[in-house]
Design a protein around this motif. Structure first.
Motif, mmCIF file in Angstrom:
data_model
loop_
_atom_site.group_PDB
_atom_site.id
_atom_site.type_symbol
_atom_site.label_atom_id
_atom_site.label_comp_id
_atom_site.label_asym_id
_atom_site.label_seq_id
_atom_site.Cartn_x
_atom_site.Cartn_y
_atom_site.Cartn_z
ATOM 1 N N ALA A 37 11.433 26.977 -50.909
ATOM 2 C CA ALA A 37 10.815 27.333 -49.375
ATOM 3 C C ALA A 37 12.304 27.624 -48.706
ATOM 4 O O ALA A 37 12.186 28.619 -47.931
ATOM 5 C CB ALA A 37 10.602 26.234 -48.744
ATOM 6 N N ALA A 38 13.455 26.947 -49.194
ATOM 7 C CA ALA A 38 14.437 27.494 -48.340
ATOM 8 C C ALA A 38 15.175 28.817 -48.786
ATOM 9 O O ALA A 38 15.647 29.620 -47.622
ATOM 10 C CB ALA A 38 15.757 26.590 -48.840
ATOM 11 N N ALA A 39 14.677 29.271 -50.010
ATOM 12 C CA ALA A 39 15.161 30.713 -50.344
ATOM 13 C C ALA A 39 14.176 31.824 -49.482
ATOM 14 O O ALA A 39 14.894 32.820 -49.066
ATOM 15 C CB ALA A 39 14.773 31.005 -51.713
ATOM 16 N N LYS A 40 12.996 31.274 -49.348
ATOM 17 C CA LYS A 40 12.094 32.011 -48.676
ATOM 18 C C LYS A 40 12.595 32.217 -47.236
ATOM 19 O O LYS A 40 12.339 33.075 -46.481
ATOM 20 C CB LYS A 40 10.618 31.542 -48.449
ATOM 21 N N MET A 41 12.979 31.075 -46.541
ATOM 22 C CA MET A 41 13.520 31.091 -45.137
ATOM 23 C C MET A 41 14.900 31.518 -44.989
ATOM 24 O O MET A 41 15.525 31.666 -43.956
ATOM 25 C CB MET A 41 13.470 29.756 -44.637
ATOM 26 N N GLY A 42 15.493 31.966 -46.194
ATOM 27 C CA GLY A 42 17.070 32.372 -46.027
ATOM 28 C C GLY A 42 18.003 31.512 -45.619
ATOM 29 O O GLY A 42 19.002 31.845 -44.925
ATOM 30 N N LEU A 43 17.842 30.320 -46.133
ATOM 31 C CA LEU A 43 18.876 29.306 -45.781
ATOM 32 C C LEU A 43 20.208 29.387 -46.665
ATOM 33 O O LEU A 43 20.160 29.857 -47.570
ATOM 34 C CB LEU A 43 18.331 28.059 -45.918
ATOM 35 N N THR A 44 21.094 28.863 -46.064
ATOM 36 C CA THR A 44 22.332 28.977 -46.867
ATOM 37 C C THR A 44 22.393 27.976 -47.903
ATOM 38 O O THR A 44 21.409 27.112 -47.839
ATOM 39 C CB THR A 44 23.768 28.649 -45.641
ATOM 40 N N PRO A 45 23.445 27.837 -48.834
ATOM 41 C CA PRO A 45 23.418 26.968 -50.044
ATOM 42 C C PRO A 45 23.330 25.584 -49.338
ATOM 43 O O PRO A 45 22.813 24.585 -49.862
ATOM 44 C CB PRO A 45 24.780 27.163 -50.907
ATOM 45 N N GLU A 66 -0.062 15.681 -49.394
ATOM 46 C CA GLU A 66 -0.516 16.442 -48.297
ATOM 47 C C GLU A 66 0.952 16.295 -47.286
ATOM 48 O O GLU A 66 1.018 17.368 -46.331
ATOM 49 C CB GLU A 66 -1.472 15.745 -47.512
ATOM 50 N N ASP A 67 1.676 15.232 -47.362
ATOM 51 C CA ASP A 67 2.520 15.183 -46.575
ATOM 52 C C ASP A 67 3.781 16.007 -46.810
ATOM 53 O O ASP A 67 4.244 16.835 -45.891
ATOM 54 C CB ASP A 67 3.451 13.987 -46.587
ATOM 55 N N VAL A 68 3.894 16.571 -47.905
ATOM 56 C CA VAL A 68 5.024 17.809 -48.259
ATOM 57 C C VAL A 68 4.219 19.079 -47.879
ATOM 58 O O VAL A 68 5.079 19.951 -47.515
ATOM 59 C CB VAL A 68 5.315 17.613 -49.901
ATOM 60 N N ILE A 69 3.045 19.344 -48.110
ATOM 61 C CA ILE A 69 2.572 20.613 -47.821
ATOM 62 C C ILE A 69 2.529 20.716 -46.493
ATOM 63 O O ILE A 69 2.705 21.980 -46.086
ATOM 64 C CB ILE A 69 1.146 20.590 -48.471
ATOM 65 N N GLY A 74 4.482 23.890 -42.181
ATOM 66 C CA GLY A 74 4.926 23.899 -40.447
ATOM 67 C C GLY A 74 6.408 24.419 -40.582
ATOM 68 O O GLY A 74 6.751 25.378 -39.593
ATOM 69 N N ASP A 75 7.331 24.023 -41.483
ATOM 70 C CA ASP A 75 8.632 24.611 -41.420
ATOM 71 C C ASP A 75 8.555 26.137 -41.746
ATOM 72 O O ASP A 75 9.371 26.951 -41.104
ATOM 73 C CB ASP A 75 9.609 23.800 -42.347
ATOM 74 N N MET A 76 7.786 26.484 -42.709
ATOM 75 C CA MET A 76 7.915 28.046 -43.110
ATOM 76 C C MET A 76 7.318 28.842 -41.928
ATOM 77 O O MET A 76 7.751 30.011 -41.735
ATOM 78 C CB MET A 76 7.334 28.335 -44.452
ATOM 79 N N THR A 77 6.046 28.371 -41.381
ATOM 80 C CA THR A 77 5.297 28.965 -40.208
ATOM 81 C C THR A 77 6.429 29.038 -38.954
ATOM 82 O O THR A 77 6.480 30.164 -38.491
ATOM 83 C CB THR A 77 4.240 28.357 -39.915
ATOM 84 N N GLN A 78 7.188 27.974 -38.815
ATOM 85 C CA GLN A 78 8.217 28.073 -37.768
ATOM 86 C C GLN A 78 9.235 29.111 -38.046
ATOM 87 O O GLN A 78 9.691 29.537 -36.805
ATOM 88 C CB GLN A 78 8.769 26.786 -37.365
ATOM 89 N N ALA A 79 9.511 29.347 -39.298
ATOM 90 C CA ALA A 79 10.607 30.175 -39.574
ATOM 91 C C ALA A 79 10.264 31.742 -39.467
ATOM 92 O O ALA A 79 11.001 32.439 -39.870
ATOM 93 C CB ALA A 79 11.391 29.796 -40.913
ATOM 94 N N GLY A 80 8.894 31.695 -39.307
ATOM 95 C CA GLY A 80 8.453 33.208 -39.345
ATOM 96 C C GLY A 80 7.807 33.762 -40.790
ATOM 97 O O GLY A 80 7.602 34.864 -40.750
ATOM 98 N N ILE A 81 7.805 32.876 -41.678
ATOM 99 C CA ILE A 81 7.339 33.184 -42.857
ATOM 100 C C ILE A 81 5.597 33.103 -43.036
ATOM 101 O O ILE A 81 5.178 32.090 -42.364
ATOM 102 C CB ILE A 81 7.617 32.329 -43.950
ATOM 103 N N ALA A 86 -2.819 27.325 -49.134
ATOM 104 C CA ALA A 86 -3.113 27.790 -50.367
ATOM 105 C C ALA A 86 -1.893 28.199 -51.062
ATOM 106 O O ALA A 86 -1.697 27.948 -52.179
ATOM 107 C CB ALA A 86 -4.184 28.645 -50.390
ATOM 108 N N GLY A 87 -0.951 29.033 -50.205
ATOM 109 C CA GLY A 87 0.274 29.367 -50.848
ATOM 110 C C GLY A 87 1.355 28.383 -51.128
ATOM 111 O O GLY A 87 1.932 28.422 -52.255
ATOM 112 N N VAL A 88 1.399 27.501 -50.401
ATOM 113 C CA VAL A 88 2.203 26.200 -50.651
ATOM 114 C C VAL A 88 1.777 25.626 -51.941
ATOM 115 O O VAL A 88 2.458 25.101 -52.823
ATOM 116 C CB VAL A 88 2.545 25.434 -49.373
ATOM 117 N N ARG A 89 0.260 25.363 -51.954
ATOM 118 C CA ARG A 89 -0.183 24.676 -53.212
ATOM 119 C C ARG A 89 0.216 25.615 -54.376
ATOM 120 O O ARG A 89 0.373 24.568 -55.648
ATOM 121 C CB ARG A 89 -1.670 24.453 -52.934
#
Length: 107
Positions: A37-45, A66-69, A74-81, A86-89
């Motif tokens: 997910a971090a790679a998709k959001m473009g986060l630094t190392p 469910e908590d992880v999903i 939420g985080d990826m949607t907020q980051a504009g991804i 279903a994609g996360v699952r």
């Protein structure tokens, strides 16, 4: 009666070992999922490492995935991804296979 006691103790030990293995595999899966997910959001190392740890911690909120999903969606949607549950699952399932393989190869 000792044979039955020994057998019971052996099964208890085997169950405890299996539970520990499942916990480790799940924690590794969550870390890999956080890195994905971090790679998709473009986060630094550094941010990636912190985020992966946060995903592992998120799994302790409630039983199941469910908590992880929920966190990832939420985080990826907020980051504009553009991703849905279903994609996360699907990614979770892929990382589960990788984590299990990594754990078995390390044995």
């Amino acid at each position: 009666m000792t044979t039955f006691d020994d057998r019971e103790k052996a099964f208890e030990n085997m169950f405890a070992h299996d539970q520990e293995m499942q916990f480790r595999i799940q924690a590794r899966r969550n870390r890999l999922l956080g890195e994905w997910a971090a790679a998709k959001m473009g986060l630094t190392p550094e941010e990636t490492d912190a985020y992966a740890k946060a995903v592992v911690q998120a799994d302790f909120e409630e039983a199941g995935d469910e908590d992880v999903i929920r966190k990832l969606v939420g985080d990826m949607t907020q980051a504009g991804i553009d991703i849905d549950e279903a994609g996360v699952r699907a990614a979770l399932d892929e990382q589960q296979v990788i984590a299990r393989r990594m754990f078995i190869e390390a044995q």
